[in-house]
Structure formats: structure tokens, C-alpha cells
Design a protein around this motif. Structure first.
Motif, mmCIF file in Angstrom:
data_model
loop_
_atom_site.group_PDB
_atom_site.id
_atom_site.type_symbol
_atom_site.label_atom_id
_atom_site.label_comp_id
_atom_site.label_asym_id
_atom_site.label_seq_id
_atom_site.Cartn_x
_atom_site.Cartn_y
_atom_site.Cartn_z
ATOM 1 N N LEU A 38 64.257 11.126 81.563
ATOM 2 C CA LEU A 38 63.294 10.794 82.609
ATOM 3 C C LEU A 38 63.441 11.760 83.772
ATOM 4 O O LEU A 38 64.551 12.108 84.164
ATOM 5 C CB LEU A 38 63.500 9.364 83.110
ATOM 6 N N VAL A 39 62.330 12.193 84.314
ATOM 7 C CA VAL A 39 62.340 13.115 85.441
ATOM 8 C C VAL A 39 61.610 12.452 86.598
ATOM 9 O O VAL A 39 60.504 11.954 86.442
ATOM 10 C CB VAL A 39 61.635 14.444 85.079
ATOM 11 N N GLY A 40 62.213 12.434 87.765
ATOM 12 C CA GLY A 40 61.569 11.838 88.934
ATOM 13 C C GLY A 40 61.586 10.324 88.876
ATOM 14 O O GLY A 40 62.230 9.704 88.046
#
Length: 96
Positions: free
Chosen positions: A92-94
Motif C-alpha cells: 500500500l502506498v499513501g
């Protein structure tokens, strides 16, 4: 009930929501079977349920960056559902 076919739901999120029946998350949101985190999925099943393509899984296995897999014989590869969910959560990014 929202369509959960392409959603990733972590087990602790399921437990936190008392209005969610665990069986709603089996088979892409169809309550036809119980959610089993140890269920073994083929690469095609992972692609169908989670959107990670067979090619991406093959490449990740080759480089050693993919989710843990179970190998039966020379060609048969399976992934535990819990390992796929953890793999997705780790990428997951952000903020979600």
C-alpha cells in the motif's frame, strides 16, 4: 452490501465491524463458502480475486519479491489467501 469482489479486506477490519458477516468475504463477496485464510489459491485464482496478474506473480516469484508460495512438484504453485492479503497490504502506498 457493496461489491467486494475487487476489494482487499484485512481480517482485523472484518472483526472490527460487527455488521459484517465473515462469509460475505468468501469467493469475491459471494456468501457461498466461509472465508478461509489458509485456502490455497492458484495464480489464476489470485488474478481473478485480487487483480494481481499471473505474469506479476511469476515475475515476483522469480525475483524473490513475491508472496510466499507452496510448490507441489515441478510446476504446480499455490498461495495461501492470508499471504496474498499480507502481500497486498505491504505494498500500500499513501493513505487509503
Amino acid at each position: 452490501m457493496p461489491n467486494l469482489k475487487n476489494s482487499v479486506v484485512l481480517p482485523r477490519e472484518v472483526e472490527a465491524d460487527s455488521n459484517v458477516d465473515q462469509s460475505d468475504f468468501a469467493n469475491g463477496g459471494e456468501p457461498s463458502r466461509l472465508f478461509n485464510p489458509d485456502e490455497l489459491l492458484s495464480r489464476r485464482a489470485v488474478e481473478a480475486e485480487y487483480g494481481i496478474t499471473v505474469k506479476q506473480l511469476e515475475r515476483a516469484a522469480w525475483t524473490g519479491d513475491g508472496p510466499p508460495m507452496v510448490k507441489f512438484g515441478h510446476r504446480t504453485v499455490r498461495y495461501r489467501r492470508r499471504d496474498i492479503i499480507r502481500y497486498i497490504a505491504a505494498h500500500l502506498v499513501g493513505k487509503a
